[in-house]
Design a protein around this motif. Structure first.
Motif, PDB file in Angstrom:
ATOM      1  N   GLU A 134     -57.330  20.998  67.657  1.00 61.14           N
ATOM      2  CA  GLU A 134     -57.037  21.943  66.559  1.00 61.14           C
ATOM      3  C   GLU A 134     -57.981  21.760  65.371  1.00 61.14           C
ATOM      4  O   GLU A 134     -57.913  22.510  64.404  1.00 61.14           O
ATOM      5  CB  GLU A 134     -55.592  21.750  66.098  1.00 61.14           C
ATOM      6  N   VAL A 135     -58.848  20.756  65.484  1.00 62.81           N
ATOM      7  CA  VAL A 135     -59.734  20.468  64.336  1.00 62.81           C
ATOM      8  C   VAL A 135     -60.900  21.452  64.315  1.00 62.81           C
ATOM      9  O   VAL A 135     -61.482  21.784  65.346  1.00 62.81           O
ATOM     10  CB  VAL A 135     -60.281  19.019  64.434  1.00 62.81           C
ATOM     11  N   ALA A 159     -65.054  18.869  71.445  1.00 67.44           N
ATOM     12  CA  ALA A 159     -64.418  18.853  72.777  1.00 67.44           C
ATOM     13  C   ALA A 159     -65.061  17.795  73.662  1.00 67.44           C
ATOM     14  O   ALA A 159     -64.877  17.800  74.877  1.00 67.44           O
ATOM     15  CB  ALA A 159     -64.524  20.222  73.418  1.00 67.44           C
ATOM     16  N   SER A 160     -65.813  16.894  73.031  1.00 71.48           N
ATOM     17  CA  SER A 160     -66.468  15.791  73.766  1.00 71.48           C
ATOM     18  C   SER A 160     -66.965  14.809  72.706  1.00 71.48           C
ATOM     19  O   SER A 160     -66.780  15.018  71.509  1.00 71.48           O
ATOM     20  CB  SER A 160     -67.650  16.333  74.583  1.00 71.48           C
ATOM     21  N   SER A 166     -55.325  20.804  61.480  1.00 73.23           N
ATOM     22  CA  SER A 166     -54.512  21.354  62.572  1.00 73.23           C
ATOM     23  C   SER A 166     -54.332  22.837  62.268  1.00 73.23           C
ATOM     24  O   SER A 166     -54.910  23.354  61.314  1.00 73.23           O
ATOM     25  CB  SER A 166     -53.131  20.670  62.592  1.00 73.23           C
ATOM     26  N   LYS A 167     -53.479  23.483  63.080  1.00 73.78           N
ATOM     27  CA  LYS A 167     -53.249  24.916  62.833  1.00 73.78           C
ATOM     28  C   LYS A 167     -52.618  25.146  61.459  1.00 73.78           C
ATOM     29  O   LYS A 167     -52.754  26.191  60.846  1.00 73.78           O
ATOM     30  CB  LYS A 167     -52.314  25.483  63.908  1.00 73.78           C
ATOM     31  N   HIS A 168     -51.902  24.086  60.984  1.00 73.99           N
ATOM     32  CA  HIS A 168     -51.121  24.323  59.738  1.00 73.99           C
ATOM     33  C   HIS A 168     -51.627  23.511  58.546  1.00 73.99           C
ATOM     34  O   HIS A 168     -51.109  23.640  57.451  1.00 73.99           O
ATOM     35  CB  HIS A 168     -49.646  23.936  59.985  1.00 73.99           C
ATOM     36  N   GLU A 169     -52.586  22.613  58.787  1.00 71.16           N
ATOM     37  CA  GLU A 169     -53.024  21.771  57.642  1.00 71.16           C
ATOM     38  C   GLU A 169     -54.532  21.850  57.503  1.00 71.16           C
ATOM     39  O   GLU A 169     -55.251  21.927  58.525  1.00 71.16           O
ATOM     40  CB  GLU A 169     -52.691  20.284  57.911  1.00 71.16           C
ATOM     41  N   ALA A 170     -54.976  21.805  56.254  1.00 70.20           N
ATOM     42  CA  ALA A 170     -56.421  21.782  55.986  1.00 70.20           C
ATOM     43  C   ALA A 170     -56.667  20.898  54.767  1.00 70.20           C
ATOM     44  O   ALA A 170     -55.760  20.689  53.941  1.00 70.20           O
ATOM     45  CB  ALA A 170     -56.935  23.189  55.733  1.00 70.20           C
ATOM     46  N   VAL A 171     -57.861  20.371  54.699  1.00 69.79           N
ATOM     47  CA  VAL A 171     -58.267  19.616  53.499  1.00 69.79           C
ATOM     48  C   VAL A 171     -59.616  20.154  53.048  1.00 69.79           C
ATOM     49  O   VAL A 171     -60.390  20.693  53.838  1.00 69.79           O
ATOM     50  CB  VAL A 171     -58.378  18.088  53.747  1.00 69.79           C
TER      51      VAL A 171
END
Ligand code: TA6
Length: 280
Positions: free
Chosen positions: A162-163, A193-194, A212-217
């Protein structure tokens, strides 16, 4: 402050009015936990070695005076040195702690220079502010020195899939996996992805990271030129004693540093770099 059996401080726990908190080991002045808005935001390996015998696998190790491989031990001696606690304050408008490292027998045995490194951590409800200043305290005129430096931040994610790291498109990067230089980033955002191990040169001051889908910085930097993106992935994870085989799925390193070309300091000169991580 947490002390060992001899009464020496080994760890500082800094708490801010909103309940945000950081834990910092004096070993390496390594932040091992940053809780903000009730959640842990940094990755620390369950197998991290915390007894001072090895750099801590996770949190925010300080890389100085050398990034990566070279004359000195990998990533330099700062992250495996015992820093001194200069002081700390739980302030109304933010909590603050300062740490000091100067040359010592250990560092002089590898790097014949006098220096003063001051690391300042400032905590607000949704922000972690980090400042690192390096002063050349050599006296003789011949005492200039070069160094590279970086904050090796391990972000915690529920799933690496999700990153997404924004603001890197168009940058030139060194790909340490493919062993290629001057690769131009075409993706916006960049996902992993690797095994990824890249130094993005002259990166923008603001990097948006979807954790993730719901968190960002929002990762911001001043006077740190580059961004390093790293995930060891499954193969390399297996070979790391202080890292679980599956832990690559819960972390991503997005690091702020000046690593592409060294910083030079003449005697008496100071360099200062800043990084902040703001919850979005
Ligand atoms: O973060 C980039 C990097 O230089 C990678 O090449 C990898 O070596 C990582 O640092 C971790 O290094 P360490 O010495 O902590 O195992």
């Amino acid at each position: 402050t947490v002390k060992d059996s001899q009464g020496n401080i080994t760890k500082v726990v800094l708490v801010e009015a909103s309940g945000a908190a950081v834990e910092v080991y004096l070993y390496g002045a390594t932040i091992t936990s940053w809780k903000a808005k009730g959640k842990e935001r940094l990755f620390l390996s369950k197998q991290a070695i915390l007894d001072g015998s090895k750099a801590i696998r996770g949190g925010i190790p300080i890389v100085f005076p050398q990034f990566g491989l070279g004359k000195l031990v990998q990533h330099g001696f700062a992250r495996t040195s015992n820093w001194q606690l200069l002081g700390y304050k739980d302030q109304i408008d933010g909590a603050k702690a300062m740490f000091l490292l100067t040359e010592n027998e250990h560092s002089l045995s590898m790097w014949p220079h006098k220096f003063r490194a001051v690391y300042t951590i400032r905590l607000d409800s949704d922000t972690l502010n980090l400042s690192l200043s390096i002063t050349n305290t050599n006296t003789s005129a011949a005492g200039s020195f070069d160094f590279t430096t970086l904050l090796h931040t391990y972000f915690l994610t529920p799933s690496i899939s999700e990153v997404a790291v924004h603001n890197l498109a168009g940058l030139s990067y060194t790909d340490k996996v493919a062993k290629l230089d001057n690769v131009v980033e075409k993706n916006d955002p960049v996902s992993l992805a690797s095994n990824v191990d890249r130094v993005y040169h002259n990166a923008p001051e603001k990097i948006n990271i979807d954790i993730s889908k719901h968190e960002a910085v929002l990762l911001t930097k001043t006077n740190f030129k580059d961004i390093v993106l790293w995930n060891p992935w499954a193969e390399l994870a297996k070979g790391m004693a202080d890292f679980g085989d599956d832990e690559y799925k819960q972390m991503v390193c997005v690091e702020t540093g000046t690593v592409g070309s060294p910083i030079s300091l003449a005697p008496g000169q100071t360099w200062e770099g800043h990084t902040s991580i703001v919850l979005q």
